[in-house]
Design a protein around this motif. Structure first.
Motif, PDB file in Angstrom:
ATOM      1  N   GLN A 158       0.840  -1.183   0.000  1.00 41.99           N
ATOM      2  CA  GLN A 158       0.000   0.000   0.000  1.00 41.99           C
ATOM      3  C   GLN A 158       0.884   1.245   0.000  1.00 41.99           C
ATOM      4  OE1 GLN A 158      -3.273  -0.156   2.805  1.00 41.99           O
ATOM      5  NE2 GLN A 158      -3.254  -2.379   2.749  1.00 41.99           N
ATOM      6  N   GLU A 159       0.311   2.360  -0.414  1.00 48.59           N
ATOM      7  CA  GLU A 159       1.064   3.597  -0.621  1.00 48.59           C
ATOM      8  C   GLU A 159       1.883   4.022   0.596  1.00 48.59           C
ATOM      9  OE1 GLU A 159       2.702   6.462  -2.868  1.00 48.59           O
ATOM     10  OE2 GLU A 159       1.284   4.977  -3.623  1.00 48.59           O
ATOM     11  N   PHE A 160       1.296   3.972   1.788  1.00 48.86           N
ATOM     12  CA  PHE A 160       2.020   4.441   2.971  1.00 48.86           C
ATOM     13  C   PHE A 160       3.204   3.539   3.316  1.00 48.86           C
ATOM     14  CE2 PHE A 160      -1.409   1.783   4.459  1.00 48.86           C
ATOM     15  CZ  PHE A 160      -0.816   0.963   5.398  1.00 48.86           C
TER      16      PHE A 160
ATOM     17  N   LEU B 297       4.962   1.886   0.942  1.00 45.91           N
ATOM     18  CA  LEU B 297       5.946   2.270  -0.079  1.00 45.91           C
ATOM     19  C   LEU B 297       6.660   3.553   0.315  1.00 45.91           C
ATOM     20  CD1 LEU B 297       3.989   1.543  -3.387  1.00 45.91           C
ATOM     21  CD2 LEU B 297       5.940   0.274  -2.471  1.00 45.91           C
ATOM     22  N   GLU B 298       5.904   4.529   0.807  1.00 47.16           N
ATOM     23  CA  GLU B 298       6.505   5.797   1.230  1.00 47.16           C
ATOM     24  C   GLU B 298       7.517   5.581   2.343  1.00 47.16           C
ATOM     25  OE1 GLU B 298       3.356   8.478   2.263  1.00 47.16           O
ATOM     26  OE2 GLU B 298       2.642   8.621   0.191  1.00 47.16           O
ATOM     27  N   THR B 299       7.180   4.734   3.301  1.00 49.25           N
ATOM     28  CA  THR B 299       8.101   4.441   4.404  1.00 49.25           C
ATOM     29  C   THR B 299       9.379   3.810   3.873  1.00 49.25           C
ATOM     30  OG1 THR B 299       6.273   4.155   5.953  1.00 49.25           O
ATOM     31  CG2 THR B 299       8.384   3.167   6.564  1.00 49.25           C
TER      32      THR B 299
ATOM     33  N   GLU C 246      10.643   4.074   0.885  1.00 47.94           N
ATOM     34  CA  GLU C 246      11.387   5.053   0.088  1.00 47.94           C
ATOM     35  C   GLU C 246      12.055   6.104   0.963  1.00 47.94           C
ATOM     36  OE1 GLU C 246       8.432   6.320  -2.726  1.00 47.94           O
ATOM     37  OE2 GLU C 246       8.531   4.417  -3.815  1.00 47.94           O
ATOM     38  N   LYS C 247      11.348   6.617   1.976  1.00 48.30           N
ATOM     39  CA  LYS C 247      11.907   7.651   2.853  1.00 48.30           C
ATOM     40  C   LYS C 247      13.114   7.150   3.635  1.00 48.30           C
ATOM     41  CE  LYS C 247       7.736  10.374   3.456  1.00 48.30           C
ATOM     42  NZ  LYS C 247       6.660  10.759   4.377  1.00 48.30           N
ATOM     43  N   THR C 248      13.092   5.885   3.995  1.00 46.29           N
ATOM     44  CA  THR C 248      14.208   5.326   4.751  1.00 46.29           C
ATOM     45  C   THR C 248      15.371   4.912   3.856  1.00 46.29           C
ATOM     46  OG1 THR C 248      13.229   3.118   4.665  1.00 46.29           O
ATOM     47  CG2 THR C 248      12.709   4.479   6.592  1.00 46.29           C
TER      48      THR C 248
ATOM     49  N   ALA D 253      14.088   1.099   0.087  1.00 45.04           N
ATOM     50  CA  ALA D 253      13.477   0.661  -1.174  1.00 45.04           C
ATOM     51  C   ALA D 253      14.537   0.292  -2.211  1.00 45.04           C
ATOM     52  CB  ALA D 253      12.559   1.746  -1.719  1.00 45.04           C
TER      53      ALA D 253
END
Length: 106
Positions: A82-84, A86-88, A90-92, A95
């Motif tokens: 889910q999007e959130f 994926l964001e986690t 990527e931000k860390t 990914a």
């Protein structure tokens, strides 16, 4: 929602299906499944996360553990995040160490 992690190993591919909330209390469940896969010396770890609703930092630690435990030659797929989530990832920056896909084709 209750967390579940179910795994199957076919040939040299381990698939772990995750559902619910992956947090400090549930991360050890995933770690056990990863250890089982590592013991079988699989070449690919596929995390099916379509039904994963939440991932805390403890979940990220298990993903990091997975990469270290499996070794650099093992590809780790995260499928259907889910999007959130994926964001986690990527931000860390994590990914970059994973293969993020919507669907997994064997």
């Amino acid at each position: 929602m209750t967390f579940t992690a179910t795994s199957e190993i076919i040939d040299d591919v381990a698939k772990i299906t995750l559902a619910g909330e992956l947090d400090a209390a549930t991360a050890p469940v995933l770690k056990v499944e990863v250890e089982k896969a590592a013991a079988q010396k699989v070449k690919r770890l596929v995390l099916l996360v379509h039904d994963l609703e939440y991932m805390a930092s403890a979940g990220l630690r298990v993903l990091l553990f997975s990469k270290q435990k499996m070794g650099v030659d093992v590809d780790i797929y995260v499928v259907g995040a889910q999007e959130f989530i994926l964001e986690t990832l990527e931000k860390t920056g994590f990914a970059q160490s994973l293969i993020l896909v919507d669907k997994y084709d064997e």
